[in-house]
Each structure stands twice: as C-alpha cells, then as structure tokens.
Enzyme design. Structure first.
Site, PDB file in Angstrom:
ATOM      1  N   CYS A  28      75.835  -4.537 -46.209  1.00  0.00           N
ATOM      2  CA  CYS A  28      74.966  -5.365 -47.198  1.00  0.00           C
ATOM      3  C   CYS A  28      73.614  -5.349 -46.695  1.00  0.00           C
ATOM      4  O   CYS A  28      73.007  -5.186 -47.626  1.00  0.00           O
ATOM      5  CB  CYS A  28      75.451  -6.499 -47.065  1.00  0.00           C
ATOM      6  SG  CYS A  28      75.635  -7.650 -45.311  1.00  0.00           S
ATOM      7  N   HIS A 134      75.905 -12.453 -44.598  1.00  0.00           N
ATOM      8  CA  HIS A 134      75.557 -11.598 -45.949  1.00  0.00           C
ATOM      9  C   HIS A 134      74.152 -11.440 -46.162  1.00  0.00           C
ATOM     10  O   HIS A 134      73.375 -12.486 -46.063  1.00  0.00           O
ATOM     11  CB  HIS A 134      76.576 -11.973 -46.961  1.00  0.00           C
ATOM     12  CG  HIS A 134      76.532 -11.114 -47.908  1.00  0.00           C
ATOM     13  ND1 HIS A 134      77.256  -9.533 -47.920  1.00  0.00           N
ATOM     14  CD2 HIS A 134      76.233 -10.995 -49.598  1.00  0.00           C
ATOM     15  CE1 HIS A 134      77.350  -8.975 -49.013  1.00  0.00           C
ATOM     16  NE2 HIS A 134      76.522  -9.778 -50.146  1.00  0.00           N
ATOM     17  N   ASP A 152      74.667  -9.663 -55.652  1.00  0.00           N
ATOM     18  CA  ASP A 152      75.442  -9.204 -54.544  1.00  0.00           C
ATOM     19  C   ASP A 152      75.792  -7.927 -54.570  1.00  0.00           C
ATOM     20  O   ASP A 152      76.574  -7.374 -55.460  1.00  0.00           O
ATOM     21  CB  ASP A 152      76.484 -10.337 -54.768  1.00  0.00           C
ATOM     22  CG  ASP A 152      77.729 -10.528 -53.481  1.00  0.00           C
ATOM     23  OD1 ASP A 152      77.511  -9.446 -52.785  1.00  0.00           O
ATOM     24  OD2 ASP A 152      78.187 -11.408 -53.231  1.00  0.00           O
TER      25      ASP A 152
END
Length: 475
Positions: A28, A134, A152
């Site tokens: 991520c 994240h 995201d």
C-alpha cells in the site's frame, strides 16, 4: 460535486489519472507513493519499460528490500525516506508532532492545488474496515462537511470513500506496533531543485551505513584531534580511514536501457541530458579543490592507493561489467545483491552526443543464472584513455566520473561544520574558501546541495532515526 464546485478537489484530477491498485497485499505504501510521484510528473531518472520513464512499485526499493516490504509492509519513516530518494520534497508529520487543526490546513492546501499531494498513514480498524495499518493518498476535501476523500489503493477491497476528518485523524493517531511510533501524514510536492544530475548516493548497498557515519561523524572528530597544518594534511586525515567499501558507495547517474529499445542510437532527450551531466563533471574539475585532490592522490606518499574508487586509471571494461549488472538489477526491479548477476560480454564504445562532445556507450550481456538480457548504459565523461573491450584493440577517450571527481564532489557536500575543528586559523580560512559553494556555478551548486541532503538523510536512515526521530519535517 459540491467539493469540486468549492475548489477543494484540484489535486483529484491528477491523482485519479494515475490511480492504481497495489500489486501485493503489503504494497500500500509503495502504490501510494508511485501514484503520487506519477501525478507530480517526477522523472524517475531511468526507463521503466520500453522508452517509458514511469514510476512503478518495483522501482521503489531504495530504502527497504522489496521482499521485506512484501512480507512485512513498510514503516512511515521508511516511506518518507523512499520519497526523498525519488527526488521529491517531503514534509512528514506524526500526529504527536501536529494537531488536527494543522492537518486541516495542510489537507486544504493540497486539495486546492495540483502541485502537492497528501499520503495518510492510518489504522483501518477506526473505520471498522478489515485489516490494520494502511497507506493511501487523499484525493480531496469537502470543507462544508469536513470530510476527506481516501483513494484507497487496495481497490480490490474498498472503492474511494469519504470519511469525516476527525475520524481520519483518530485513525492516524494510532500507534504502529512495529515501530512503537504514532502514524501520521506526509505532504509530497515537486522539489525547488531537480535531483542530482551526475552523482547519487547508493543506499541499496550496505556500504552506505559505514560511509555515511564516517563522513558525517568521524571526519569532524578526526580533524579536531589532529594538528593539521596544510591542505595536504587535511586530505590525508580525511582519506586515511575511508571504509574499505567506499568504492561501492558512490554511483553515477547513468541512462540504462534494454538493447532492444533502439540499439545504439541516442534520442535528443538522451543527448541533452548527458550533455548537461558532462557539463557538471567539467565544473567539478575546474574547482580549486579538485586540483588539490588530484595532486594529493597522485603524490608518492598518498595513503589511498588501495581504495578502488580512487584509481584515475580505472579499467573501464570492469566498470562496464559492474554497471551492466546494476542496470539489470534496476530493470528487473530486484532488491538482491548484484553479485547474483554476471556480465558475460561487455563492450565500450564512444559516440557523439551534441556537436563534438563524446558519450560512452557500455553494452553488455548480463546473466543471472536463469536468463540473460542485453543492456546499454550511457555515462558522462572523464578524459582518460581506455581500451574498447570485446570490440577490437582500438583505443579511444573513455568516459566516467573517476575517483578524483567523486571525492571532490563529496568534500564540497560535507556540512560546513565539518571543518570547524581545524585549529590553524589561516588553514581554516583556506579550507572554507575551497569548499564554499557560494561562488560555484549554479549547476554544480545544485549538485552539491543534493549530495549534502542525501548524506544527511542516509545518516538518519543508518541510525534508524527515520522512524524514531521525525521531530522536524524532512523538507
């Protein structure tokens, strides 16, 4: 639509154009950074595939091996380090170094402009999402509802979603169990100056750990403890204890391309870039400090003859093999040591760039035990006679930054406080004049300042302070 009409979605348009899905569950941070770097049109300094210069997750292995990131993810501090290595300006804040009011100001700044983007490090549990820590870029802000749009990068799990800014702050204000530090956010923008044109520090090689400490910590102490009386003695002290791995510490910026991408012809872009690099090298060699370095290293009592990078008469075919292996590693996106590669064939040729300026083309066939690939590497020049290996016995002017050039650039890049321990006032004034960047040509000034910033960053990395000591923004 309300946010667009209120002008707080300006950064969204570029980000959404480069929106990507992380290729690994723990990528991520890498996906968020590559997305932002491409949105800012940062030049990676090398080709991705074919002729394209493009950031990809596989290219972001400077501060942490990709296999390690794949297994454990990446910390907040290491992602900041990666962003710096990519050549951007970074302002990083943990939640205990900022406030929600400051965060709101920063997010407004980035959402009303397309030259700054914000990456948030947060805990999914606060949003009642699956998963833990994240990273994702912030795509916009709704001032009326005080909500942020999270783009995201785990798009296989969640589409872009709006969250209240207070909830996002709460999610960032969670402790990362790996580092025992708070999470936070980083603002990434284009630098005021471009990244180094000629010299760059290699933070993939383990040698940078010892060398950065030596240059930043040990050299000032050595100069303070020794009773130096002239420039030659200063250089003797600095170079006497260079770590044995110093030869692998500095790498020049080269254009690396697969041979099938166009053979030996140079594009106008490549010609122009290499011409500028050649000019920087020329400016290094015109400094008074360079003359002192050359005289010292060529003197009969020089103590540094065994340091690999200091040999002005480096064997270019050997350098070609090393550079081609490094090029293969970069193009393959691998984080393993170049020792896994073997250059089966290599050839050094002299081409013309702009006018009569020569450029060196190093061609090689690199084998890694499984496959082989042909590579071309273009490097700027140092006027040294070389032999073209594998292409017949003809000799020509070879081209690469030699040890004299590299050491001169490094000495210029050391912080001014390095020399403050010299007791002889006249000598101190002479050194200050030699290493002063004030009157250097603009190109060389920028190169030296870039090296200085890298030295500072690498020293912080080697002390593991990127995760423990982000008390001030790394801008």
């Amino acid at each position: 639509m309300e946010a667009i009409q209120n002008g707080t979605m300006e950064g969204f348009y570029r980000l959404i154009s480069y929106f990507q899905t992380q290729s690994e569950p723990a990528y991520c941070g890498l996906a968020s950074l590559s997305m932002v770097l491409n949105a800012l049109a940062i030049d990676p300094g090398r080709k991705w595939k074919g002729p394209w210069r493009w950031f990809d997750e596989s290219m972001l292995d400077c501060c942490e091996p990709l296999e390690q990131v794949k297994a454990k993810g990446i910390s907040f501090g290491k992602l900041v380090c990666l962003a710096h290595c990519a050549g951007v300006k970074v302002e990083a804040y943990r939640t205990n170094q900022s406030t929600i009011e400051d965060f709101r100001v920063h997010i407004m700044r980035c959402s009303t402009s397309d030259d700054c983007h914000l990456i948030s490090s947060y805990h999914r549990g606060t949003f009642k999402q699956t998963g833990t820590g994240h990273f994702s870029p912030i795509g916009g802000y709704h001032a009326g509802r005080d909500m942020a749009l999270i783009l995201d990068v785990a798009r296989f799990k969640y589409p872009p979603h709006w969250v209240p800014l207070t909830l996002l702050w709460e999610a960032m204000d969670r402790t990362d169990e790996t580092t025992a530090q708070r999470r936070g956010f980083m603002l990434i923008s284009r630098p005021h100056t471009e990244p180094g044109l000629l010299y760059t520090l290699s933070c993939k090689h383990e040698s940078w750990v010892g060398v950065a400490k030596y240059l930043m910590d040990d050299v000032p102490l050595l100069l303070k403890s020794e009773d130096v009386k002239d420039i030659n003695k200063v250089l003797h002290v600095v170079f006497l204890s260079l770590p044995s791995s110093f030869g692998d510490f500095i790498k020049w910026v080269a254009e690396i391309r697969r041979q099938e991408d166009g053979g030996q012809s140079l594009s106008q872009e490549e010609k122009g870039r290499l011409s500028v690099k050649d000019e920087v090298l020329k400016q290094v060699q015109e400094t008074d400090l360079f003359k002192h370095v050359v005289a010292f290293l060529s003197s009969s009592n020089s103590c540094c003859r065994n340091v690999p990078i200091l040999d002005q008469e480096d064997d270019l075919p050997d350098i070609a093999a090393s550079v081609c292996c490094q090029g293969a590693e970069i193009l393959a996106g691998k984080s393993a040591s170049v020792e896994g590669y073997f250059c089966k064939e290599k050839c050094v040729k002299c081409l013309k760039a702009n006018g009569d300026k020569p450029i060196t083309l190093i061609s090689g066939t690199v084998v890694d035990g499984i496959s082989e690939q042909g590579l071309d590497v273009l490097v700027p020049s140092s006027q040294t006679k070389m032999i073209c290996c594998g292409c017949g016995p003809s000799s020509h002017i070879g081209m690469h930054p030699a040890g004299n050039d590299v050491l001169t650039a490094l000495l210029l890049a050391l912080p001014p406080v390095t020399w403050s321990g010299i007791k002889d006032e006249k000598l101190l004034q002479e050194i200050d004049a030699l290493v002063s960047t004030e009157h250097l040509p603009i190109l060389l000034q920028e190169e030296v300042l870039h090296l200085r910033r890298q030295l500072h960053l690498l020293k912080r990395c080697q002390e593991n302070r990127v995760d423990q000591d982000l008390g001030a923004p790394l801008s």
